[in-house]
Design a protein around this motif. Structure first.
Motif, PDB file in Angstrom:
ATOM      1  N   TRP A   1      -2.466  -5.997  -4.421  1.00 18.19           N
ATOM      2  CA  TRP A   1      -2.121  -4.933  -5.377  1.00 18.19           C
ATOM      3  C   TRP A   1      -3.296  -4.681  -6.324  1.00 18.19           C
ATOM      4  O   TRP A   1      -3.639  -3.536  -6.605  1.00 18.19           O
ATOM      5  N   ASP A   2      -3.897  -5.766  -6.817  1.00 17.33           N
ATOM      6  CA  ASP A   2      -5.074  -5.608  -7.689  1.00 17.33           C
ATOM      7  C   ASP A   2      -6.187  -4.841  -6.971  1.00 17.33           C
ATOM      8  O   ASP A   2      -6.854  -4.009  -7.564  1.00 17.33           O
ATOM      9  N   TYR A   6       2.288   1.719  -3.410  1.00 20.77           N
ATOM     10  CA  TYR A   6       1.236   2.246  -4.286  1.00 20.77           C
ATOM     11  C   TYR A   6       1.061   3.750  -4.062  1.00 20.77           C
ATOM     12  O   TYR A   6       1.015   4.528  -5.018  1.00 20.77           O
ATOM     13  N   LEU A  11      -5.775  -2.667  -4.551  1.00 22.88           N
ATOM     14  CA  LEU A  11      -5.356  -1.264  -4.453  1.00 22.88           C
ATOM     15  C   LEU A  11      -5.656  -0.525  -5.756  1.00 22.88           C
ATOM     16  O   LEU A  11      -6.192   0.578  -5.746  1.00 22.88           O
ATOM     17  N   GLU A  12      -5.318  -1.160  -6.869  1.00 21.22           N
ATOM     18  CA  GLU A  12      -5.585  -0.541  -8.168  1.00 21.22           C
ATOM     19  C   GLU A  12      -7.082  -0.367  -8.395  1.00 21.22           C
ATOM     20  O   GLU A  12      -7.520   0.681  -8.871  1.00 21.22           O
ATOM     21  N   ALA A  13      -7.870  -1.371  -8.039  1.00 21.30           N
ATOM     22  CA  ALA A  13      -9.318  -1.310  -8.237  1.00 21.30           C
ATOM     23  C   ALA A  13      -9.956  -0.245  -7.361  1.00 21.30           C
ATOM     24  O   ALA A  13     -10.921   0.404  -7.774  1.00 21.30           O
ATOM     25  N   THR A  55       5.262   1.763  -9.741  1.00 17.76           N
ATOM     26  CA  THR A  55       4.462   1.080 -10.749  1.00 17.76           C
ATOM     27  C   THR A  55       4.329  -0.403 -10.408  1.00 17.76           C
ATOM     28  O   THR A  55       5.134  -0.942  -9.629  1.00 17.76           O
ATOM     29  N   LYS A  56       3.348  -1.029 -11.025  1.00 12.98           N
ATOM     30  CA  LYS A  56       3.182  -2.475 -10.835  1.00 12.98           C
ATOM     31  C   LYS A  56       4.440  -3.201 -11.286  1.00 12.98           C
ATOM     32  O   LYS A  56       4.880  -4.156 -10.648  1.00 12.98           O
ATOM     33  N   ASN A  60      -8.815   2.577  -6.575  1.00 14.84           N
ATOM     34  CA  ASN A  60      -8.495   3.930  -7.032  1.00 14.84           C
ATOM     35  C   ASN A  60      -8.771   4.128  -8.513  1.00 14.84           C
ATOM     36  O   ASN A  60      -8.212   5.028  -9.122  1.00 14.84           O
ATOM     37  N   SER A  61      -9.603   3.278  -9.054  1.00 12.03           N
ATOM     38  CA  SER A  61      -9.955   3.392 -10.490  1.00 12.03           C
ATOM     39  C   SER A  61     -11.065   4.384 -10.708  1.00 12.03           C
ATOM     40  O   SER A  61     -11.894   4.632  -9.929  1.00 12.03           O
ATOM     41  N   GLU A  91       0.827  -1.206   0.000  1.00 13.09           N
ATOM     42  CA  GLU A  91       0.000   0.000   0.000  1.00 13.09           C
ATOM     43  C   GLU A  91       0.863   1.259   0.000  1.00 13.09           C
ATOM     44  O   GLU A  91       0.568   2.231  -0.697  1.00 13.09           O
TER      45      GLU A  91
END
Length: 116
Positions: free
Chosen positions: A108-109, A73, A111-113, A78-79, A115-116, A70
């Motif tokens: 990680w997925d 991120y 976290l990305e989801a 970056t990933k 903040n989409s 986190e």
């Protein structure tokens, strides 16, 4: 925010508060040392977080892996950078790290989801 991320942060905050309210000098100093160790210094914060992530994965601490993911991120890593660090952790730690790698990808997925 993703449920997995929210649940982790809520629990971590609640229990850290609970632990610190006992006012144990040693525990408080360890928490403080941890906070200060990851501040900007000769190494930048991003590098320190990647080091923390690798060490956490090799030591197989899912809570620590999540915390460092986190922060990575939030620091704008970056990933690809994170996955490369995790690949080193898996190489050094061996195949026993793979279950933690799976959970790291899941987090990680999330976290990305979130903040989409």
């Amino acid at each position: 925010m993703s449920t997995i991320v929210e649940e982790f942060n809520t629990y971590r905050e609640k229990m850290n508060s609970r632990i610190l309210e006992d006012n144990n000098k040693v525990i408080k100093r360890i928490f403080n040392l941890d906070t200060n160790a990851f501040m900007e210094g000769a190494l930048n914060v991003k590098t320190k977080e990647l080091l923390g992530l690798v060490a956490s994965a090799v030591l197989r601490c899912d809570d620590c892996v999540r915390y460092h993911l986190e922060t990575c991120y939030k620091e704008g890593l970056t990933k690809e950078e994170v996955v490369e660090a995790l690949s080193i952790a898996t190489l050094i730690g061996g195949t026993i790290v793979i279950p933690h790698l799976r959970r790291a990808y899941e987090f990680w997925d999330a976290l990305e989801a979130s903040n989409s």
